[in-house]
Design an enzyme around this catalytic site. Structure first.
Site, PDB file in Angstrom:
ATOM      1  CB  CYS B 132     -24.715  95.675 106.766  1.00 49.26           C
ATOM      2  SG  CYS B 132     -25.560  97.311 106.642  1.00 49.26           S
ATOM      3  CB  CYS B 135     -28.395  99.200 110.090  1.00 48.99           C
ATOM      4  SG  CYS B 135     -28.885  98.622 108.332  1.00 48.99           S
ATOM      5  CB  SER B 136     -28.782  94.475 110.788  1.00 45.53           C
ATOM      6  OG  SER B 136     -30.116  94.963 110.765  1.00 45.53           O
ATOM      7  CB  CYS B 137     -27.967  95.571 104.853  1.00 43.27           C
ATOM      8  SG  CYS B 137     -28.573  97.159 104.875  1.00 43.27           S
TER       9      CYS B 137
END
Lengths: 134, 232
Positions: B132, B135-137
């Site tokens: 991602c 961010c951190s999906c």
């Protein structure tokens, strides 16, 4: 600052003072990432000496009890909502962060998410800048 | 020499910001709506954490380490069950690749409303990798919490620019004729890699197969290891 002489924060003894904690044989279980973050925050703040684990357990127990008194179902599904409410309360009581500051910070993060296009890292500054003309 | 993940994050961190912009410059169609605002409790935790870290009251590295310890607790076993079922049940696999969200629902797994899960299949000629860049999906309904390195700027940017190099640093040296497809997750669209079933696993039960499947294999930074006792 990491204190090495304290017992394992996630050790059986410490967690056993939280009888309703959702867990399996390996330790606590979480339904969403924020729950693990809230869990880790409480453990670290206690480890760094900002409050004792006993104080934490008492605050959480009071939060769980008032939820039960309000007639909320005690099926564990809202455990971490109460955990978070207890954390906000204890953090305020200990003077670590004021409720007003937390509220303002939350609004700033929400605004940062709203203003940041997907594909860019969400930075807090984006939520703190003066609002764009609409 | 194999680089550890933490070294990987630390070493690559410096150049990451510039590379991040480069990654997006190479993705002209990466135009999304604004980022999805997280839920109320998620924002409150984020606010607590950012304020307390700012005041020096809590050590972010220690927090990450603690979360890292528990990251496997909400999930990669769910993903492993999905993968093992797909290996033994061709009809399930077909449904899974056609409609990930509905099909993991058959096993009782699902995320919040609004997420859509796409399952991408590794073959001898195609290797899939998830990242991602924002961010951190992360498909946490099936994989749990994202590992710290997944959230690092280094991984997020370099996975797009140099996936083959990143995989090599994770210890996966793919032949040149294997195509690498990098999938950039968003808040609404998440990916899960269906890894290749390892050689020598023909006689294993579905549960035994699930036990072989690792989180890293479902992100695409590793292959599923051979069953115990099987030699390559």
């Amino acid at each position: 600052m990491i204190t090495l002489n304290q017992p394992d924060p996630t050790g059986a003894e410490k967690l056993s003072s939280l009888p309703q904690l959702p867990r399996d044989v390996g330790g606590p279980v979480f339904a969403e990432p924020w729950q693990a973050q809230a869990f880790a925050l409480a453990v670290r703040l206690s480890e760094e000496g900002h409050f004792t684990w006993k104080e934490w357990a008492a605050t959480l127990a009071a939060e769980l009890k008032s939820a039960a008194d309000r007639g909320e179902p005690d099926d564990g599904s809202h455990y971490y909502h109460h955990w978070l409410a207890a954390l906000e309360r204890l953090v305020a009581e200990k003077g670590l962060a004021e409720p007003a500051a937390l509220f303002a910070r939350k609004e700033a993060w929400a605004e940062a998410y709203r203003r940041t296009p997907h594909g860019k890292p969400v930075e807090l500054a984006a939520g703190l800048a003066p609002p764009a003309r609409r | 020499m194999k680089t550890s993940r933490r070294d990987f994050i630390a070493n690559a961190g410096a150049a990451a910001a510039a590379m991040h912009d480069l990654a997006h410059a190479q993705e002209p169609d990466h135009e999304h709506e604004h980022s999805l605002v997280p839920s109320d409790p998620a924002l409150r935790v984020k606010s607590l954490e950012s304020l307390l870290v700012e005041k020096g009251l809590v050590d972010p590295a220690a927090l990450d380490a603690l979360i890292d310890t528990y990251e496997h607790k909400i999930g990669p076993r769910n993903g492993a069950q999905v993968v093992a079922r797909a290996w033994v049940d061709p009809a399930f696999k077909k449904r899974l690749l056609a409609n990930g969200t509905a099909t993991i629902g058959e096993l009782g797994f699902g995320g919040r409303g609004g997420d859509y899960l796409v399952v991408v299949e590794n073959t001898p000629k195609v290797h899939n990798l998830i990242v991602c860049t924002l961010c951190s999906c992360y498909p946490w309904a099936v994989l749990g919490l994202p590992p710290v390195w997944y959230k690092s700027a280094a991984y997020r940017s370099r996975a797009v620019i140099d996936p083959r190099g990143v995989l090599r640093e994770f210890g996966l040296d793919l032949p040149q004729d294997v195509e690498i497809r990098v999938h950039d997750s968003t808040a609404e669209l998440r990916y899960l890699v269906l890894p290749e079933r390892p050689a020598g696993s023909e006689k294993l039960s579905e549960d035994e197969l699930a036990a072989l499947v690792t989180r890293d294999a479902m992100i695409g930074v590793a292959n599923v290891p051979l069953p115990p006792g099987v030699r390559p």
